[in-house]
Every structure is written in C-alpha cells, then in structure tokens.
Design a protein around this motif. Structure first.
Motif, PDB file in Angstrom:
ATOM      1  N   ILE A  97       0.824  -1.201   0.000  1.00 17.38           N
ATOM      2  CA  ILE A  97       0.000   0.000   0.000  1.00 17.38           C
ATOM      3  C   ILE A  97       0.863   1.259   0.000  1.00 17.38           C
ATOM      4  O   ILE A  97       1.816   1.377   0.774  1.00 17.38           O
ATOM      5  CB  ILE A  97      -0.921   0.034   1.238  1.00 17.38           C
ATOM      6  N   SER A  98       0.547   2.204  -0.870  1.00 16.08           N
ATOM      7  CA  SER A  98       1.131   3.549  -0.856  1.00 16.08           C
ATOM      8  C   SER A  98       0.050   4.501  -1.343  1.00 16.08           C
ATOM      9  O   SER A  98      -1.098   4.099  -1.570  1.00 16.08           O
ATOM     10  CB  SER A  98       2.387   3.617  -1.732  1.00 16.08           C
ATOM     11  N   SER A  99       0.380   5.781  -1.495  1.00 12.04           N
ATOM     12  CA  SER A  99      -0.663   6.740  -1.875  1.00 12.04           C
ATOM     13  C   SER A  99      -0.055   7.950  -2.566  1.00 12.04           C
ATOM     14  O   SER A  99       1.156   8.157  -2.546  1.00 12.04           O
ATOM     15  CB  SER A  99      -1.445   7.191  -0.643  1.00 12.04           C
ATOM     16  N   TYR A 100      -0.933   8.749  -3.183  1.00  9.32           N
ATOM     17  CA  TYR A 100      -0.523  10.028  -3.748  1.00  9.32           C
ATOM     18  C   TYR A 100      -1.663  11.025  -3.583  1.00  9.32           C
ATOM     19  O   TYR A 100      -2.815  10.648  -3.323  1.00  9.32           O
ATOM     20  CB  TYR A 100      -0.099   9.894  -5.212  1.00  9.32           C
ATOM     21  N   ASN A 101      -1.329  12.307  -3.734  1.00  7.71           N
ATOM     22  CA  ASN A 101      -2.301  13.380  -3.522  1.00  7.71           C
ATOM     23  C   ASN A 101      -2.339  14.277  -4.756  1.00  7.71           C
ATOM     24  O   ASN A 101      -1.439  15.085  -4.969  1.00  7.71           O
ATOM     25  CB  ASN A 101      -1.916  14.196  -2.282  1.00  7.71           C
ATOM     26  N   PRO A 102      -3.406  14.161  -5.586  1.00  5.64           N
ATOM     27  CA  PRO A 102      -3.495  14.996  -6.786  1.00  5.64           C
ATOM     28  C   PRO A 102      -4.145  16.358  -6.544  1.00  5.64           C
ATOM     29  O   PRO A 102      -4.274  17.154  -7.473  1.00  5.64           O
ATOM     30  CB  PRO A 102      -4.363  14.142  -7.714  1.00  5.64           C
ATOM     31  N   ASN A 103      -4.552  16.629  -5.295  1.00  5.17           N
ATOM     32  CA  ASN A 103      -5.172  17.919  -4.977  1.00  5.17           C
ATOM     33  C   ASN A 103      -4.071  18.974  -4.884  1.00  5.17           C
ATOM     34  O   ASN A 103      -3.319  19.039  -3.914  1.00  5.17           O
ATOM     35  CB  ASN A 103      -5.952  17.828  -3.669  1.00  5.17           C
ATOM     36  N   ASN A 104      -3.966  19.798  -5.941  1.00 11.04           N
ATOM     37  CA  ASN A 104      -2.834  20.714  -6.048  1.00 11.04           C
ATOM     38  C   ASN A 104      -3.271  21.947  -6.831  1.00 11.04           C
ATOM     39  O   ASN A 104      -3.874  21.827  -7.901  1.00 11.04           O
ATOM     40  CB  ASN A 104      -1.667  20.006  -6.755  1.00 11.04           C
ATOM     41  N   SER A 105      -2.969  23.102  -6.307  1.00 12.46           N
ATOM     42  CA  SER A 105      -3.444  24.353  -6.910  1.00 12.46           C
ATOM     43  C   SER A 105      -2.673  24.768  -8.156  1.00 12.46           C
ATOM     44  O   SER A 105      -2.993  25.789  -8.774  1.00 12.46           O
ATOM     45  CB  SER A 105      -3.369  25.486  -5.869  1.00 12.46           C
ATOM     46  N   THR A 106      -1.649  23.974  -8.565  1.00  9.53           N
ATOM     47  CA  THR A 106      -0.919  24.337  -9.789  1.00  9.53           C
ATOM     48  C   THR A 106      -1.784  24.155 -11.039  1.00  9.53           C
ATOM     49  O   THR A 106      -1.508  24.747 -12.073  1.00  9.53           O
ATOM     50  CB  THR A 106       0.348  23.483  -9.939  1.00  9.53           C
ATOM     51  N   ASN A 107      -2.833  23.340 -10.934  1.00  5.55           N
ATOM     52  CA  ASN A 107      -3.794  23.146 -12.028  1.00  5.55           C
ATOM     53  C   ASN A 107      -3.106  22.878 -13.375  1.00  5.55           C
ATOM     54  O   ASN A 107      -3.075  23.719 -14.265  1.00  5.55           O
ATOM     55  CB  ASN A 107      -4.720  24.366 -12.152  1.00  5.55           C
ATOM     56  N   LYS A 108      -2.592  21.663 -13.518  1.00  2.73           N
ATOM     57  CA  LYS A 108      -1.960  21.292 -14.783  1.00  2.73           C
ATOM     58  C   LYS A 108      -2.326  19.849 -15.145  1.00  2.73           C
ATOM     59  O   LYS A 108      -2.591  19.016 -14.274  1.00  2.73           O
ATOM     60  CB  LYS A 108      -0.437  21.460 -14.720  1.00  2.73           C
ATOM     61  N   TYR A 109      -2.364  19.587 -16.443  1.00  2.00           N
ATOM     62  CA  TYR A 109      -2.727  18.292 -16.977  1.00  2.00           C
ATOM     63  C   TYR A 109      -1.494  17.399 -17.165  1.00  2.00           C
ATOM     64  O   TYR A 109      -0.367  17.879 -17.218  1.00  2.00           O
ATOM     65  CB  TYR A 109      -3.406  18.440 -18.341  1.00  2.00           C
TER      66      TYR A 109
END
Length: 379
Positions: free
Chosen positions: A89-101
C-alpha cells in the motif's frame, strides 16, 4: 528523467502510454468517461465526483518493471488516492493548486519483471477522483485479469515452479582483488577506482572513466565460473548525466566476449537509482563485463555507482490441489518451462484442504516417449 510532480505530455524513452479507455482497465462503480478535452492524453479521461465515502475503484494488471500514473494536479481533485501494488500500500495526492494536466502523480520503478496487480481507491469524501493514463515499460503490456493458472501434474502429484534470484554474487570489494575475484576496467580517473563500483556503497560517482572518456568497460572475474542471468546498474548520487545509456553485458569464454544482453536508449537515471536487468543464460563464465558505448549526455566522464551480478535459482514445489493453494502457487499463463533446467525442490503445505471449485480444468496427456519435451510454453 521526469519525476513525480512533473508534467509529462508524452511518455519518455523506454516507456509506453496506455490511455484510460483501454479495455483492460477495470472501473468498479459509477464512472464518467469524458471525451473531447485536448489537454488530456488522447482527449479522454475517467472521473467521478464524490459526495461522501465511496467504494469505487480502478483495477488493472500489467507485465513490466515500472509504473507511472498520469493524471491532473488540480484544486478540485481528491486529496488521497491509495495505490495497492502487489499487496503493498502507498498513496498520492493529486489535490494541487498548480492546475496542470498530464502530471506524473505516482511512480514505482525497479519492480521484478513479471505480472503485477494494481488497485486504486480513495479515502476522500469530496472532489473528483480521476485517471488520465498509465505509463509502463515500452515492452510491457496491460492485460486482462489472470483467469488462467496452471500446475504441473506428474504421477498424481502437483507441482509449481518459481524463479528467485540469489543475493549479489560479487562480494563488497575493498580493492581490485580483495576480498576475492578480480576487478578491471578500460580506464579510471584518479581515485575513482574500478572496485568502487563493487563496494556496495553509493557515493557521488563510484567508478569513473578517465577525463573526457565517455565510453568504456567494467569487468569482474570470479574465482570459479558462475551462471549469471541478471545484473543491476545503480547510478551515483550526482551528476546523473554520467550514467550509462547504451551498453552490452557480456561473458568471456576464454577467447572472446559473448554478448548476453543489449540495451540502448535507456532513460536517464535519477540520483542513486537502481535498475535490475534479466536475461536467459545457461553458460557459466568466470568473467563478465558491462561495455558502455554512450553515457546519458555528460561531456566529462562515464560513471557507474554500483554494478551487481546475480544467479538464478529455480524452485519446484509440491502443492496440493486446494483452491487456496492453487490460487497462491498456480503458475501464470505465458510462463516458459525449460525442462533441462536444474530445479531445487521446496515443498509447500496447506493444512486445510478444500477441493478446487472455481474455473475450468483442462487436461492434456502427452506420451513423452513418442514426443520428447525439452521446453514448454503455456499460452
């Protein structure tokens, strides 16, 4: 080489990109397939908007040694995605204000080459859970779920075969000849001796060629012949442009060098990055070398932080035909069995026996007197 957090519009050399619309990616729950956005890879993406806890998930299976999840960094994304990769198990956080695709939101390198299972879930209760694409090895494959497993049957007993690499066959060297074996190289710079690539210490450089020499070879001679079928290359901590890009791995037969593995256009190494390379080899050689014909772009040196070599053990285990044992020990479709290999027997025991109740059983009896078999490939 790109890393987590970098925008990567297209896959790097040595990788391939799998679109989210691939038929072998399984979306459990209610998902929206979005199309027509030119910012996403191939103009498609999958997402859904949370309004409380969810059991929605994404599952896929792949063959290869490395994985990247490609998605958005955006302020309206969930703040947790849990990644279960082969049960880890691991994780990541895509909630980021840089707003890029098209961002590398998750990466895992140096997996054992083979079959891997991935499941993505979230513990978030709001915002958007999404997927744009998946990057894997250029020679890898996203596959359907492994519905086919098999065991070998002989005289009313059932067996499974597994491959395991031993520890590094080269000891931690303290000189070109100590504690044993012989280290050699085409050249070296000042105190960056050849043996420093075998000391199992990751420092800024390890072995370094002479100044302005950007190619070269590094070898190790064992006291007695060994059948090496894997090797590892690890970069120094800096600068990574000195690491190898193109090379062959070779064995010395007493007259000439025999090419056992060939690599070209390898993606750039990160600082101290470790990579394992496997190949088929049945011949025991005393001396092996890596022969590098191009580095990653540095104009001063070629350097290898650490080089390892590995022997392969093949285990044959006697197993019962319970469902639990079959699922745990059954061999996957695509495995090649060479009956001329030497096997180490290791017995597996399942105490609570229950009959196999899932799937279908296919049985084929072969008269090996009429049809001798040296190698079998299950497809």
């Amino acid at each position: 080489m790109a890393t987590v957090g970098d925008q990567l519009l297209n896959p790097e050399s040595g990788w391939q990109r799998i679109d989210d619309a691939n038929k072998n990616i399984i979306y459990n729950g209610n998902w929206i397939s979005a199309t027509g956005d030119p910012n996403t890879y191939a103009g498609t993406a999958h997402y859904f908007t949370l309004s409380g806890a969810t059991t929605n998930s994404i599952e896929f299976y792949f063959y290869g040694t490395k994985l990247r999840i490609i998605d958005m960094y955006w302020s309206n994304r969930v703040n947790n995605v849990t990644v279960e990769l082969d049960g880890v198990i691991s994780s990541y956080n895509p909630n980021n204000s840089t707003n890029k695709y098209r961002v590398i939101v998750f990466e895992r390198l140096n997996l054992q080459y083979g079959f891997h299972k991935v499941k993505l879930t979230t513990t978030s209760t709001s915002n958007n859970f999404s997927l744009d694409a998946i990057d894997i090895d250029s020679n890898g494959e996203i596959t359907a779920p492994p519905l086919s497993k098999f065991l070998i049957s002989s005289e009313d007993k059932h067996y499974s075969i597994t491959n395991e690499y031993k520890d590094n066959a080269i000891p931690a060297m303290t000189s070109n000849t100590s504690p044993n074996g012989i280290v050699d190289a085409s050249s070296f710079y000042t105190t960056f001796y050849p043996w420093k690539a075998f000391d199992r210490i990751i420092d800024p450089n390890g072995w370094v060629t002479n100044i302005n020499v950007l190619t070269g070879w590094l070898s190790y001679e064992f006291d007695s012949p060994k059948t090496i079928s894997a090797y590892s290359v690890q970069a120094g901590t800096t600068p990574v442009g000195r690491s190898p890009k193109n090379w062959t791995f070779e064995g010395w037969n007493g007259v000439s060098w025999i090419v056992l593995d060939n690599k070209s256009n390898q993606s750039a190494f990160a600082g101290s990055e470790y990579r394992l390379y496997t190949f088929d080899n049945k011949v025991a050689y005393k001396k092996y070398r890596i022969n590098v014909t191009a580095n990653q772009g540095a104009g001063d040196f070629l350097a290898i932080g650490d080089l390892g070599m590995y022997e392969l053990d093949k285990y044959i285990s006697s197993v019962d035909t319970s469902e639990v044992s079959f699922i745990k020990h059954g061999m996957d479709k695509g495995m090649v069995i060479d009956l001329e290999d030497e096997f180490i027997e290791r017995r597996s025991v399942v105490k609570e026996n229950s009959p196999l109740g899932l799937g279908k059983v296919f049985k084929q009896k072969i008269d090996t007197v009429k049809t001798p078999i040296k190698k079998a490939s299950i497809t």
